[in-house]
Design a protein around this motif. Structure first.
Motif, mmCIF file in Angstrom:
data_model
loop_
_atom_site.group_PDB
_atom_site.id
_atom_site.type_symbol
_atom_site.label_atom_id
_atom_site.label_comp_id
_atom_site.label_asym_id
_atom_site.label_seq_id
_atom_site.Cartn_x
_atom_site.Cartn_y
_atom_site.Cartn_z
ATOM 1 N N ALA A 250 0.844 -1.207 0.000
ATOM 2 C CA ALA A 250 0.000 0.000 0.000
ATOM 3 C C ALA A 250 0.873 1.248 0.000
ATOM 4 C CB ALA A 250 -0.920 -0.004 1.215
ATOM 5 N N PHE A 251 1.971 1.213 0.763
ATOM 6 C CA PHE A 251 2.889 2.362 0.782
ATOM 7 C C PHE A 251 3.406 2.657 -0.624
ATOM 8 C CE2 PHE A 251 7.348 3.786 0.776
ATOM 9 C CZ PHE A 251 7.187 5.044 1.342
ATOM 10 N N PHE A 252 3.897 1.613 -1.300
ATOM 11 C CA PHE A 252 4.471 1.827 -2.643
ATOM 12 C C PHE A 252 3.390 2.147 -3.677
ATOM 13 C CE2 PHE A 252 8.048 -0.479 -0.656
ATOM 14 C CZ PHE A 252 9.047 0.452 -0.916
ATOM 15 N N ALA A 253 2.205 1.573 -3.517
ATOM 16 C CA ALA A 253 1.090 1.904 -4.417
ATOM 17 C C ALA A 253 0.753 3.389 -4.310
ATOM 18 C CB ALA A 253 -0.135 1.052 -4.075
ATOM 19 N N ASN A 254 0.736 3.908 -3.088
ATOM 20 C CA ASN A 254 0.450 5.330 -2.876
ATOM 21 C C ASN A 254 1.532 6.213 -3.490
ATOM 22 O OD1 ASN A 254 -1.928 4.877 -1.454
ATOM 23 N ND2 ASN A 254 -0.872 4.684 0.509
ATOM 24 N N ARG A 255 2.773 5.781 -3.327
ATOM 25 C CA ARG A 255 3.899 6.546 -3.907
ATOM 26 C C ARG A 255 3.797 6.581 -5.439
ATOM 27 N NH1 ARG A 255 7.921 9.561 -1.670
ATOM 28 N NH2 ARG A 255 9.372 8.697 -3.177
ATOM 29 N N LEU A 256 3.445 5.458 -6.014
ATOM 30 C CA LEU A 256 3.295 5.394 -7.472
ATOM 31 C C LEU A 256 2.162 6.294 -7.938
ATOM 32 C CD1 LEU A 256 3.849 1.566 -8.017
ATOM 33 C CD2 LEU A 256 5.290 3.380 -8.956
ATOM 34 N N TYR A 257 1.065 6.267 -7.188
ATOM 35 C CA TYR A 257 -0.076 7.113 -7.552
ATOM 36 C C TYR A 257 0.325 8.585 -7.539
ATOM 37 C CZ TYR A 257 -4.665 9.320 -7.451
ATOM 38 O OH TYR A 257 -5.749 10.113 -7.736
ATOM 39 N N LYS A 258 1.020 8.995 -6.472
ATOM 40 C CA LYS A 258 1.450 10.398 -6.361
ATOM 41 C C LYS A 258 2.416 10.766 -7.480
ATOM 42 C CE LYS A 258 0.858 10.828 -1.369
ATOM 43 N NZ LYS A 258 1.527 10.361 -0.156
ATOM 44 N N ALA A 259 3.253 9.806 -7.888
ATOM 45 C CA ALA A 259 4.229 10.077 -8.958
ATOM 46 C C ALA A 259 3.543 10.342 -10.296
ATOM 47 C CB ALA A 259 5.197 8.902 -9.088
ATOM 48 N N MET A 260 2.325 9.820 -10.452
ATOM 49 C CA MET A 260 1.625 9.953 -11.735
ATOM 50 C C MET A 260 0.439 10.904 -11.678
ATOM 51 S SD MET A 260 1.672 6.033 -13.164
ATOM 52 C CE MET A 260 1.195 5.204 -11.653
ATOM 53 N N ASN A 261 0.084 11.350 -10.465
ATOM 54 C CA ASN A 261 -1.109 12.170 -10.314
ATOM 55 C C ASN A 261 -0.807 13.644 -10.601
ATOM 56 O OD1 ASN A 261 -3.813 12.551 -9.702
ATOM 57 N ND2 ASN A 261 -3.392 13.015 -7.551
ATOM 58 N N GLY A 262 -1.757 14.351 -11.170
ATOM 59 C CA GLY A 262 -1.579 15.783 -11.426
ATOM 60 C C GLY A 262 -0.750 16.044 -12.673
ATOM 61 N N ALA A 263 -0.305 17.282 -12.805
ATOM 62 C CA ALA A 263 0.452 17.668 -14.009
ATOM 63 C C ALA A 263 1.855 17.088 -13.949
ATOM 64 C CB ALA A 263 0.519 19.186 -14.099
ATOM 65 N N GLY A 264 2.281 16.496 -15.062
ATOM 66 C CA GLY A 264 3.636 15.938 -15.114
ATOM 67 C C GLY A 264 3.745 14.622 -14.370
ATOM 68 N N THR A 265 4.820 13.916 -14.632
ATOM 69 C CA THR A 265 5.053 12.607 -14.012
ATOM 70 C C THR A 265 6.402 12.628 -13.328
ATOM 71 O OG1 THR A 265 3.859 11.592 -15.849
ATOM 72 C CG2 THR A 265 5.169 10.116 -14.486
ATOM 73 N N ASP A 266 6.461 12.098 -12.109
ATOM 74 C CA ASP A 266 7.739 11.960 -11.417
ATOM 75 C C ASP A 266 8.358 10.642 -11.892
ATOM 76 O OD1 ASP A 266 9.824 11.531 -9.698
ATOM 77 O OD2 ASP A 266 8.685 11.807 -7.855
ATOM 78 N N ASP A 267 9.042 10.733 -13.038
ATOM 79 C CA ASP A 267 9.574 9.513 -13.673
ATOM 80 C C ASP A 267 10.618 8.820 -12.806
ATOM 81 O OD1 ASP A 267 8.304 9.408 -16.424
ATOM 82 O OD2 ASP A 267 9.071 11.449 -16.411
ATOM 83 N N ALA A 268 11.423 9.599 -12.092
ATOM 84 C CA ALA A 268 12.479 8.991 -11.266
ATOM 85 C C ALA A 268 11.869 8.049 -10.229
ATOM 86 C CB ALA A 268 13.303 10.078 -10.585
ATOM 87 N N THR A 284 2.101 -7.757 -5.775
ATOM 88 C CA THR A 284 1.278 -7.362 -4.623
ATOM 89 C C THR A 284 0.946 -5.873 -4.692
ATOM 90 O OG1 THR A 284 2.717 -8.920 -3.439
ATOM 91 C CG2 THR A 284 1.085 -7.759 -2.131
ATOM 92 N N ILE A 285 1.922 -5.072 -5.080
ATOM 93 C CA ILE A 285 1.713 -3.618 -5.223
ATOM 94 C C ILE A 285 0.642 -3.351 -6.283
ATOM 95 C CG2 ILE A 285 2.795 -1.446 -5.991
ATOM 96 C CD1 ILE A 285 5.455 -2.560 -4.748
ATOM 97 N N LYS A 286 0.687 -4.094 -7.392
ATOM 98 C CA LYS A 286 -0.340 -3.945 -8.455
ATOM 99 C C LYS A 286 -1.742 -4.201 -7.893
ATOM 100 C CE LYS A 286 0.383 -6.406 -12.208
ATOM 101 N NZ LYS A 286 0.917 -7.545 -12.981
ATOM 102 N N GLN A 287 -1.839 -5.261 -7.101
ATOM 103 C CA GLN A 287 -3.148 -5.613 -6.531
ATOM 104 C C GLN A 287 -3.651 -4.519 -5.576
ATOM 105 O OE1 GLN A 287 -2.288 -9.435 -4.814
ATOM 106 N NE2 GLN A 287 -1.997 -10.395 -6.811
ATOM 107 N N GLU A 288 -2.727 -4.004 -4.760
ATOM 108 C CA GLU A 288 -3.091 -2.937 -3.822
ATOM 109 C C GLU A 288 -3.481 -1.664 -4.571
ATOM 110 O OE1 GLU A 288 -3.226 -2.362 -0.098
ATOM 111 O OE2 GLU A 288 -3.899 -4.298 -0.806
ATOM 112 N N LEU A 297 -2.624 -0.553 -12.234
ATOM 113 C CA LEU A 297 -1.341 0.157 -12.312
ATOM 114 C C LEU A 297 -0.862 0.181 -13.762
ATOM 115 C CD1 LEU A 297 1.058 1.552 -10.994
ATOM 116 C CD2 LEU A 297 1.943 -0.693 -10.331
ATOM 117 N N HIS A 298 -1.108 -0.909 -14.450
ATOM 118 C CA HIS A 298 -0.759 -1.044 -15.867
ATOM 119 C C HIS A 298 -1.359 0.106 -16.688
ATOM 120 C CE1 HIS A 298 0.289 -3.304 -19.487
ATOM 121 N NE2 HIS A 298 0.862 -4.213 -18.722
ATOM 122 N N SER A 299 -2.661 0.351 -16.513
ATOM 123 C CA SER A 299 -3.330 1.390 -17.303
ATOM 124 C C SER A 299 -2.833 2.783 -16.902
ATOM 125 C CB SER A 299 -4.852 1.308 -17.140
ATOM 126 O OG SER A 299 -5.228 1.689 -15.828
#
Length: 320
Positions: A250-268, A284-288, A297-299
């Motif tokens: 869940a921690f990493f899923a949230n981090r991934l969401y924030k990296a892609m949410n809003g304007a621009g992407t935090d690619d790093a 497991t992260i994909k499922q969360e 996460l794929h989409s």
């Protein structure tokens, strides 16, 4: 809750390092590069297998595979592939070093890498970092951070956390929960030292018990208490520890969401999490991610990336 990490990348079987080295050489020889072949070979092998391919490639062609890849590839796609070629601990050390290089410090990267590790994992990172950069990680970090945030990270890096072999102690968990309550909600102001000590010393299984006892005692979750009592980087670090104790995915899923949410992407961040968790718990992260955000996460990755970079990341994610 027992955490069951499921990776997306596993050992390929059958595995023929010489054949893979030949395919990679052919993909980079002459005019043009066959990026798809590179993705198929390197994403489809475990890190240990990639190290074997690298050694065979050098022996057969007297060339350095990573240098050749860097010459042929570019941009974010290169970052993914070169990241995959590094042994996992070295990769994280490089990320830590980059987060502290130049002007300013990426505190979020320090939190993501340091606050999510067991003591055993931390010891490996500390050893490899010093060997690679000829400077202790704790020393470099101290010069880049300050206050209670620095103190917490220093405690974590110096390896004070109990190992996973330390038995969970229910009576001590009650006592630790009471200490956290007295240091926060029960008083005016916050005694950060107490929070730092318990959050950095107790093993993750012990902390899980502490957080349950805390709720029993105060009627509030530890997250609510941290939200009220802490701010800025210290708040982020404490929350990362809490989330990783409860569910690393869940921690990493949230981090991934924030990296892609809003304007621009935090690619790093996107690259770092997908590469570094691919052999640990990316499935497991994909499922969360899907459970929390109601989309795959794929989409999300497909919508934020393009070209070979997109193909490499989605290949690491495995089937949609």
């Amino acid at each position: 809750m027992d955490y069951k990490p499921v990776p997306t990348v596993k050992d390929a079987a059958p595995f023929d390092a010489s054949q893979d080295a030949q395919v990679l050489r052919a993909a980079m020889k002459g005019f043009g590069t066959d990026e798809q072949e590179i993705i198929d070979v390197l994403v489809g092998r475990s890190n240990q297998q990639r190290q074997t391919i690298k050694a065979v490639y050098e022996a057969e062609f007297e060339r350095d595979l990573v240098d050749d890849l860097k010459d042929e590839l570019g941009g974010k796609f290169e970052d993914v592939i070169v990241g995959l070629m590094m042994p996992p601990v070295e990769y994280l050390c490089k990320q830590l070093h980059a987060s502290m290089a130049g002007i300013g410090t990426e505190e979020a990267t320090l939190v993501e890498i340091l606050c999510t590790k067991t003591n055993e994992e931390m010891a490996q990172i500390v050893a490899v970092y010093e060997e690679r950069y000829q400077r202790p990680l704790a020393e470099q970090m101290c010069s880049e951070t300050s206050g209670f945030f620095r103190r917490l990270l220093t405690l974590i890096v110096t390896g004070v956390r109990d190992g996973l072999d330390t038995p969970v102690d229910a009576a001590q968990a009650k006592e630790q929960a009471a200490q956290l309550y007295s240091a926060g909600e029960a008083k005016l102001g916050t005694d950060e030292e107490v929070f730092n000590r318990i959050m950095s010393h107790a093993s993750f299984p012990q902390l899980r018990l502490v957080f349950e006892e805390y709720k029993e005692l105060s009627g509030q979750t530890i997250e609510q208490a941290i939200k009220h009592e802490m701010s800025d980087e210290l708040h982020e670090a404490m929350m990362a520890i809490v989330e990783c104790v409860q569910s690393p995915a869940a921690f990493f899923a949230n981090r991934l969401y924030k990296a892609m949410n809003g304007a621009g992407t935090d690619d790093a961040t996107l690259i770092r999490i997908i590469v570094s968790r691919s052999e640990i718990d990316l499935e497991t992260i994909k499922q969360e991610f899907e459970r929390i955000y109601n989309r795959t996460l794929h989409s999300a990755v497909e919508a934020e990336t393009s070209g070979d970079y997109k193909r490499a990341l989605t290949a690491l994610l495995g089937s949609a």
